[in-house]
Design a protein around this motif. Structure first.
Motif, PDB file in Angstrom:
ATOM      1  N   HIS A 113     -10.748 -11.364  -8.465  1.00  0.00           N
ATOM      2  CA  HIS A 113      -9.397 -11.394  -7.922  1.00  0.00           C
ATOM      3  C   HIS A 113      -9.189 -10.245  -6.942  1.00  0.00           C
ATOM      4  O   HIS A 113      -9.607  -9.106  -7.201  1.00  0.00           O
ATOM      5  N   VAL A 114      -8.524 -10.539  -5.847  1.00  0.00           N
ATOM      6  CA  VAL A 114      -8.277  -9.544  -4.807  1.00  0.00           C
ATOM      7  C   VAL A 114      -6.946  -8.848  -5.090  1.00  0.00           C
ATOM      8  O   VAL A 114      -5.927  -9.496  -5.324  1.00  0.00           O
ATOM      9  N   HIS A 115      -6.964  -7.498  -5.052  1.00  0.00           N
ATOM     10  CA  HIS A 115      -5.768  -6.696  -5.336  1.00  0.00           C
ATOM     11  C   HIS A 115      -5.370  -5.889  -4.107  1.00  0.00           C
ATOM     12  O   HIS A 115      -6.212  -5.470  -3.318  1.00  0.00           O
ATOM     13  N   CYS A 116      -4.056  -5.651  -3.984  1.00  0.00           N
ATOM     14  CA  CYS A 116      -3.526  -4.701  -3.013  1.00  0.00           C
ATOM     15  C   CYS A 116      -2.627  -3.717  -3.751  1.00  0.00           C
ATOM     16  O   CYS A 116      -2.178  -3.981  -4.872  1.00  0.00           O
ATOM     17  N   VAL A 117      -2.331  -2.580  -3.107  1.00  0.00           N
ATOM     18  CA  VAL A 117      -1.387  -1.601  -3.640  1.00  0.00           C
ATOM     19  C   VAL A 117      -0.289  -1.410  -2.601  1.00  0.00           C
ATOM     20  O   VAL A 117      -0.565  -1.205  -1.420  1.00  0.00           O
ATOM     21  N   SER A 118       0.966  -1.499  -3.066  1.00  0.00           N
ATOM     22  CA  SER A 118       2.089  -1.351  -2.138  1.00  0.00           C
ATOM     23  C   SER A 118       2.217   0.099  -1.686  1.00  0.00           C
ATOM     24  O   SER A 118       1.959   1.020  -2.464  1.00  0.00           O
ATOM     25  N   PRO A 119       2.621   0.340  -0.437  1.00  0.00           N
ATOM     26  CA  PRO A 119       2.716   1.704   0.082  1.00  0.00           C
ATOM     27  C   PRO A 119       4.094   2.323  -0.171  1.00  0.00           C
ATOM     28  O   PRO A 119       5.055   1.628  -0.508  1.00  0.00           O
ATOM     29  N   LEU A 120       4.172   3.630  -0.016  1.00  0.00           N
ATOM     30  CA  LEU A 120       5.442   4.336  -0.018  1.00  0.00           C
ATOM     31  C   LEU A 120       6.196   3.962   1.251  1.00  0.00           C
ATOM     32  O   LEU A 120       5.685   4.130   2.364  1.00  0.00           O
ATOM     33  N   LEU A 121       7.397   3.436   1.080  1.00  0.00           N
ATOM     34  CA  LEU A 121       8.203   2.979   2.211  1.00  0.00           C
ATOM     35  C   LEU A 121       9.542   3.718   2.222  1.00  0.00           C
ATOM     36  O   LEU A 121       9.931   4.332   1.233  1.00  0.00           O
ATOM     37  N   TYR A 122      10.243   3.606   3.304  1.00  0.00           N
ATOM     38  CA  TYR A 122      11.571   4.201   3.423  1.00  0.00           C
ATOM     39  C   TYR A 122      12.594   3.107   3.688  1.00  0.00           C
ATOM     40  O   TYR A 122      13.601   3.333   4.345  1.00  0.00           O
ATOM     41  N   GLU A 123      12.325   1.933   3.170  1.00  0.00           N
ATOM     42  CA  GLU A 123      13.192   0.788   3.394  1.00  0.00           C
ATOM     43  C   GLU A 123      13.035  -0.218   2.266  1.00  0.00           C
ATOM     44  O   GLU A 123      12.063  -0.197   1.517  1.00  0.00           O
TER      45      GLU A 123
END
Length: 823
Positions: A113-123
């Protein structure tokens, strides 16, 4: 050799279109969805509607990505899995790219399974991302991530500050000891963790292009501890170089990452006041330290623009605030539906916030109410509502101050509240610069509704029944290019035959260039489905979404609220077998509307206006009004509705928008079923909408749903009636007042402090013209009743004493004379 070469060429061509991982076909290839998500053209479709129409390219799911979970905090660090995409023998790195510029490292797990990690955002909102499986050489796959306000994230996805008050008061009077942090250990698949402190700040000249928002890694609290889900420590003052950060959050990460490594799988705490890490000067005299910060904030506020001038006035009553759902929504910090736990607003039972930030300064309004339903003002109580320089929910386009969701609000409105009100006794300074708004200029929105079979009540109060089959313009407003459209379909009788009445089964809305949202019945009676730009939305994780040009809220699966940037609002709910829709428009829409919901101008006589401008009289028959309804059929080129099944394509897209062959039932032609007449009379009373729907459908339950929808409309109209306010009335100096309601008919009573007497009226009443009957009286010193009585009795005592002395002297003189005459 030519034949084998031809076979090889064909085989390579087939392999290029077979779904699977890797860089994929060349961009724009018409038989694939590589780089084409959302595209309808070509040999096959990559548009969200293709699934229902069976027209998708064979690799649709491999390139147009579904993810789970689909949402997480804008703070980032959330691991999500790409569905329907397996890669068992990865040869290159996985890179996830958000908004075309922010990249995070993904990975492939042992199951492929392919995973991603969400980034730190300002919105907050829907964030587009693309996926590379060749170490960043190409990004042919795309999807959408939903970044949400930190307060709306599930508690299991965050670390918890145990006794958060202790953390944020640490070092103040009687607040010391150990602090404890807990988290769900299974949320981080690692044996050891590191706990870090991050600080938030906004630097540069306010309201200039230099004003920037930034999260910074500060220092670790602890490294390489067991992932037990529990950590306790005794705080120590941080080094001086970290003292400027007063707002921050803790982050827990796998110990394999280096200190401060960005955008890795993590658990964040709530953002909070960093009292526990402040220096010795705070610890030694927290009141003096906080007072100095409060004075510095006060000085800064005096240099900044006055944001209060562009904020909307608060609704006058709690009923208005709850009914005006297009412009105001519940403040999660003080919610009557959740027990009225109003920590920062004692005396209030419910608060609301303005949905939209103010246009220039991105500020927010807050309005709080007592159990009696009246406003609670800061001029009367520290529990009163306080407006915000930074709207708590942020404001598009986000990213820069003061528009960063939650965090700008913390810096300009919350930490200053700690300085002035919680850590030092200087709350009057804060309240002077965050005064509550009264409601003297508040104007309630106008309401129109459609429900039942279907029945329409216009903004100006005209009503009619139009049960056509087709797609119709409920509302058009040129002021903001607001369009609301509805689809009406026949119901079915208990025997399975088609009714001669119809009801709304779908409603779609768009304003200007906003997203298009459609709410429809699907999957059986009573099941709501929401589509965003023709793609079905899921509310399994989030019930509130920040969208382009609107906010969206889903409640309990049977009601959806849409709040548009203009202040207009829609509420779509399930009522019986059909949809009910309520539309709220601010006063600025006067004279700018047309369609089935009428012409908003306080004159019901022109509500039945045809497209060509001709007006049908209010006395028109149902057959004449049927012509009015049919005239407002949607045109194909302007349709907002979705056609993602062959039933919808064949019955609505490829057919006239108004079905001229459908023969409806008209109210004046209905005859009651003798077997239901008594029951219908008992159920409906004098409600003619209810009676008609019982006769049209043969169902008492449908009639009851219509009756309830109509009653709800009437209740809301009553809640939105204008209320006259006379504005806040001050107590007299050296006195006090009784009463905090300033609405028409309210009376305020005045009293003086001990040692003062009242000069003027003892009470004043708010009059119908918006003025007080009497001005605030004056309390003058030395003339109170107690003083007057003491003067009077003191004077009488002096007189009595003088009289007594006089009598005694006369008696003594008389006695001396008598003695002198004796022999």
């Amino acid at each position: 050799m030519k034949l084998p070469l031809l076979l090889w060429a064909l085989l390579l061509l087939l392999l290029a279109t077979v779904p699977g991982p890797g860089p994929g076909p060349a961009a724009g290839a018409k038989g694939t969805c590589s780089h084409r998500c959302g595209d309808r053209d070509g040999l096959c479709s990559c548009h969200p509607t293709c699934s229902g129409l069976n027209t998708c390219c064979s690799d649709f799911r491999d390139f147009c990505l579904e993810i789970s979970p689909y949402s997480g905090s804008m703070m980032g660090g959330k691991d999500f899995v790409v569905q329907h995409l397996n890669w068992f023998n990865p040869t290159d790195g996985v890179i996830c790219r958000f908004k075309e510029s922010i990249q995070t490292l993904g990975h492939v797990d042992s199951s492929g399974h392919v995973h991603c990690v969400s980034p730190l955002l300002y919105e907050t909102g829907r964030i587009p991302f693309t996926l590379s499986m060749d170490n960043g050489r190409s990004f042919p796959r795309s999807g959408t991530w939903l970044a949400v306000h930190p307060s709306k994230v599930s508690e299991t996805e965050k670390s918890q500050l145990v006794n958060e008050t202790q953390w944020q008061y640490y070092g103040t009077a009687d607040t010391t000891g150990n602090l404890t942090l807990t988290w769900q250990a299974s949320a981080l698949p690692t044996e050891t963790v590191t706990i870090e402190l991050w600080g938030y700040e906004e630097t540069g000249k306010p309201y200039s292009g230099e004003w920037t928002a930034k999260w910074s890694y500060l220092y670790p609290l602890v490294t390489n501890i067991p992932n037990s889900g529990f950590f306790t420590f005794t705080p120590k003052p941080a080094p001086q170089k970290y003292q400027r950060w007063e707002v921050g959050a803790l982050r827990i990460i796998n110990s394999k990452y280096y200190a401060g490594e960005k955008d890795v799988h993590a658990l964040w705490s709530n953002e909070h006041a960093l009292a526990w890490h402040l220096g010795d000067d705070f610890q030694e005299d927290p009141v003096a330290w906080a007072r100095a910060q409060c004075l510095a904030w006060e000085e800064l506020e005096d240099q900044l623009p006055n944001f209060l001038e562009e904020l909307p006035d608060c609704p006058c009553t709690l009923a208005q605030a709850q009914a005006d759902s297009g412009r105001f929504q519940t403040d999660y910090g003080c919610d009557i539906e959740r027990g009225s736990v109003c920590t920062y607003h004692p005396g209030a039972v419910h608060c609301v916030r303005s949905v939209q930030a103010s246009p220039r300064y991105a500020s927010g309004q807050q309005c709080c109410y007592t159990a009696a339903g009246t406003q609670l003002l800061t001029a009367d109580s520290t529990g009163g509502s306080t407006p915000d320089r930074g709207h708590d929910w942020g404001a598009p386009p986000f990213r820069t101050p003061p528009r960063v969701p939650g965090l700008s609000h913390w810096l300009y409105d919350v930490i200053s509240f700690y300085h002035c009100c919680l850590w030092a006794p200087d709350c009057s300074r804060y309240m002077r610069r965050r005064p509550s708004s009264d409601c003297r200029s508040y104007r309630p929105p106008r309401l129109a509704s459609a429900f039942g079979d279907p029945h329409f009540i216009t903004f100006d109060g005209a009503n009619f029944t139009f049960n056509g089959r087709g797609e119709y313009v409920l509302l058009e407003a040129t002021l903001t290019n607001l369009r609301v459209q509805g689809r009406a379909e026949p119901g079915t009788t208990p025997e399975g035959t088609r009714d001669r009445g119809t009801g709304l089964t779908a409603v779609a809305v768009q304003e200007g260039n906003s997203d298009v949202v459609e709410v429809r019945l699907a999957g059986g009676a009573g099941v709501l489905q929401v589509l965003l730009n023709q793609e079905v939305l899921s509310f399994t994780e989030q019930s509130w979404m920040d969208l382009n040009g609107m906010f969206l809220s889903a409640a309990a699966g049977d009601s959806v609220s849409i709040m548009l940037s203009s202040g207009a609002g829609l509420e779509v709910s399930v009522q019986g077998p059909f949809l009910s829709v309520a539309v709220l428009l601010p006063e600025k829409f006067l004279t700018h509307t047309r369609g089935l919901l009428g012409t908003l101008n306080d004159d019901p006589t022109d509500d039945f206006t045809l497209r060509n401008g001709k007006v049908l009289p209010l006395s028109s028959s149902s057959r004449e009004l049927f012509r009015f309804g049919a005239d407002w059929a949607v045109e194909n080129a302007s349709s907002l509705l979705t056609y993602d099944s062959w039933f919808l394509v064949n019955n609505f897209l490829y057919q006239p928008k108004h079905d001229h062959t459908f023969q409806p039932l008209f109210p004046e032609e209905t005859t009651p079923n003798p077997s239901q007449e008594t029951e219908a009379a008992e159920l409906c009373g004098d409600n003619h909408f209810c009676r008609f729907d019982v006769m049209a459908t043969g169902s008492l339950s449908v009639g009851n749903a219509t009756r309830m929808a109509h009653q709800w409309h009437q209740h809301r109209v009553q809640s939105l009636k204008p209320v006259r306010s006379c504005g806040w009335l001050a107590p007299p100096p050296n006195g006090l007042k009784e009463g905090i309601s300033y609405l028409m008919g309210s009376t305020v009573h005045f009293h003086c402090n001990s040692g003062y007497s009242l000069v003027g009226a003892e009470a004043s009443t708010c009059q119908a013209d918006g003025t007080w009957s009497r001005p605030t009286p004056v309390c003058q010193p030395g003339r109170s009743y107690a003083v007057l009585l003491s003067i009077i009795f003191g004077g009488l005592a002096v007189v009595a004493l003088v009289a007594l002395i006089y009598v005694l002297l006369r008696r003594r003189k008389s006695n001396m004379a008598s003695w002198g005459s004796q022999p």
